[in-house]
Design an enzyme around this catalytic site. Structure first.
Site, PDB file in Angstrom:
ATOM      1  N   SER A 133       0.819  -1.215   0.000  1.00 54.79           N
ATOM      2  CA  SER A 133       0.000   0.000   0.000  1.00 54.79           C
ATOM      3  C   SER A 133       0.855   1.268   0.000  1.00 54.79           C
ATOM      4  CB  SER A 133      -0.869  -0.026   1.259  1.00 54.79           C
ATOM      5  OG  SER A 133      -1.406   1.248   1.500  1.00 54.79           O
ATOM      6  N   TYR A 158      -2.232  -0.105  10.231  1.00 54.52           N
ATOM      7  CA  TYR A 158      -2.389  -0.697   8.892  1.00 54.52           C
ATOM      8  C   TYR A 158      -1.109  -0.520   8.075  1.00 54.52           C
ATOM      9  CZ  TYR A 158      -3.843  -1.078   3.989  1.00 54.52           C
ATOM     10  OH  TYR A 158      -3.907  -1.412   2.650  1.00 54.52           O
TER      11      TYR A 158
END
Ligand code: NAD
Length: 323
Positions: A133, A158
């Site tokens: 990501s 995350y």
């Protein structure tokens, strides 16, 4: 580079947004696809069932409802099936919920990734693609973000789990000579988009006259990338795996939140009702990809401009979203 399209590709998280598009494209290209997904309720699982319904029409597609955190289940699945390549997209996604439940994010995104890497090692699978990501860049001030930046300042659990995933991938490459590409996706949108993400929320709410929450003053920006472009990058990286690589897959064209809302207003023909809120913890100010490495090594060239992509997403919402 592979040419044998009769290979079997395992896609973890294949019932999800990016995963279902990836499975669809692999089938079109002549691959066999084995999809695993636990169909969890992070968002309404009926979205995932609908994604699967389309894929299940193909003879080249098989689906296993399975949890990547369950080692014995993974062991059985890999021993029963010949798998040539792995595209690992299963994850707990979403920045804000990772602050609420960091342990779950660590379990799925780190331990789950290790479980799949272990199966690759045990079954001599030499090709592995990991869905990382843009969040690993944190609040990096230097733009555009390039893969060779030293990154150790994630600003959410995350992001930290995705960075950890990249690191563990490197260790498996080093120890077992597995070819691995880590792909840093930049805010992906398009048909079947995740209902927890801004493109889906804003499009559906603005179209229906429901107020939207706008965090910050509208100047934050995201490098929105259309899902078909991301899938082209995923498949090119899978077909050209060589050693360990990290690639940005973005659009290299950040759009501010104010511009984003203006585009949605113009596509839907409706005026947004905006509730202003302060910036949320964990959210970065900007994302902006440098995609020269992916262009050079993968031939990656995003084709869909933001307005066109939002318009295609809106058509999907109007015509196909009966949820
Ligand atoms: N959408 C984006 O903008 C974006 C941006 C950067 C990175 N990513 C990454 O790309 C990947 C795909 O994201 P997405 O947007 O399609 O999300 P998604 O939530 O739609 O897809 C993920 C899928 O993984 C499945 N899954 C989760 N935990 C699992 C488990 N323990 N076992 C088996 N399956 C499990 C979910 O049920 C879901 O179908 C993720 O790794 C995500 O972190 C997405």
């Amino acid at each position: 580079m592979i040419q044998n399209k009769m290979e079997t590709v395992l896609v973890s998280g294949g019932a999800g947004f990016i995963g279902s598009h990836t499975c669809e494209k692999l089938i079109q290209l002549g691959y066999r696809v084995l999809c695993i997904d636990n169909l969890n309720d992070y968002y309404d699982p009926r979205f995932k069932q609908q994604n699967l319904a389309k894929l299940k029409k193909s003879k080249s597609f098989s689906f296993y409802k399975a949890d990547i955190c369950n080692r014995s289940e993974m062991g059985k699945l890999f021993s029963k099936n010949r798998i040539d390549r792995i595209i690992h997209l299963a994850a707990r996604a979403g920045v804000r919920p990772s602050i609420e439940d960091p342990g779950l994010y660590a379990k799925v995104n780190i331990s789950g990734t290790i479980n799949l890497l272990e199966e690759a090692r045990k079954n001599s699978i030499k090709y592995f693609v990991f869905g990382s990501s843009s969040s690993v860049y944190g609040n990096c001030r230097e733009v555009p973000f390039s893969e060779d930046m030293q990154l150790d300042r994630p600003i959410s659990p995350y992001a930290a789990t995705k960075k950890a995933g990249e690191l563990i991938c490197y260790a498996y490459h080093h120890l077992y000579n597995i070819n691995i590409s880590c792909l840093r996706f930049f805010t992906v949108y398009g048909p079947r988009g995740r209902p927890d993400m801004a493109p889906y929320k804003f499009l559906s709410r603005i179209a229906e006259g429901i107020p939207i929450d706008m965090y910050g003053d509208g100047s934050t920006s995201r490098d929105y990338t259309y899902v078909a472009d991301i899938v082209d990058g995923i498949i090119a990286s899978m077909e050209r795996l060589d050693g360990y690589q990290i690639f940005n897959l973005g659009n290299s064209n950040p759009i501010t939140l104010s511009e984003f809302i203006a585009v949605i207003e113009s596509v839907t023909g409706k005026q947004a009702v905006i509730k202003r809120e302060k910036m949320q913890p964990g959210d970065v100010d900007t994302t902006y990809s440098d995609i020269t490495k992916a262009a050079r090594m993968l031939g990656y060239r995003p084709k869909v401009q933001f307005r066109e992509g939002i318009s295609m997403m809106y058509d999907w919402l109007k015509n196909h979203d009966k949820r």
